[in-house]
Design an enzyme around this catalytic site. Sequence first.
Site, mmCIF file in Angstrom:
data_model
loop_
_atom_site.group_PDB
_atom_site.id
_atom_site.type_symbol
_atom_site.label_atom_id
_atom_site.label_comp_id
_atom_site.label_asym_id
_atom_site.label_seq_id
_atom_site.Cartn_x
_atom_site.Cartn_y
_atom_site.Cartn_z
ATOM 1 N N LYS A 127 33.431 -13.576 46.079
ATOM 2 C CA LYS A 127 33.529 -12.257 46.707
ATOM 3 C C LYS A 127 34.197 -12.355 48.073
ATOM 4 O O LYS A 127 35.102 -11.571 48.391
ATOM 5 C CB LYS A 127 32.139 -11.624 46.852
ATOM 6 C CG LYS A 127 32.197 -10.176 47.358
ATOM 7 C CD LYS A 127 30.821 -9.603 47.631
ATOM 8 C CE LYS A 127 30.318 -10.038 48.985
ATOM 9 N NZ LYS A 127 29.095 -9.319 49.396
ATOM 10 N N ASP A 145 30.599 -6.112 45.185
ATOM 11 C CA ASP A 145 29.287 -6.240 45.825
ATOM 12 C C ASP A 145 28.298 -5.343 45.083
ATOM 13 O O ASP A 145 28.597 -4.812 44.009
ATOM 14 C CB ASP A 145 29.366 -5.896 47.317
ATOM 15 C CG ASP A 145 29.679 -4.422 47.559
ATOM 16 O OD1 ASP A 145 29.947 -3.675 46.587
ATOM 17 O OD2 ASP A 145 29.646 -4.003 48.729
#
Length: 219
Positions: A127, A145
């Site tokens: 991420k 997320d």
Amino acid sequence: MPKLPAPLPYATQREIFARFHAAEPEPKGELEHVNAYTLVVAVALSAQATDAGVNKATRALFQIADTPEKMLALGEEGLIEHIKTIGLYRNKAKNVMKLSRILVEEHGGEVPSSRAALQALPGVGRKTANVVLNMWWHFPAQAVDTHIFRVGNRTRIAPGKDVDAVERAIEDNVPVEYQLHAHHWLILHGRYTCVARKPKCGACLIADLCPYVEKTAPA
């Protein structure tokens, strides 16, 4: 395990992202940074913390340590003094010092632009790497997320059983001309409108296109 619903049809996806684009043509990430290095540090610090909290801690920090060399000169204890209001700050400080040393020793002090090289840095996962690739190098990487995971599944823009599946679903289903900004639109939508407990469906600009059955919170 129940079967995941199919993603929204192409025409619906296109209309959704056309509306997002019309409302906010150039969405920006909310983490403050001055260069690629401070972006890596900010994103690494943001794990299990709010962007606002990270920004408050890093404004003074980045004035004195905006390169890996300066961060190493500041030292771990000096870094801790700046970030001790952020959760897990001791472990994060160790990772920032380690990644700074790797950047100096293996990359000439520069932040690499490949996902694999970024993920090899301590405290940098997929991420974080995708955020840096997207925000600094303008590559259409999708940093999934909790907000994007929720919005992707609720709206069926990008259904998936885990963050990797949602990332692939965005890449597979969102029209390519909207992919550069897709993760920012979805994060902001999840952070301010399609919130976890009581989504503000009455104020949602895609409510008429959304199949989420438990619509709540009138405008």
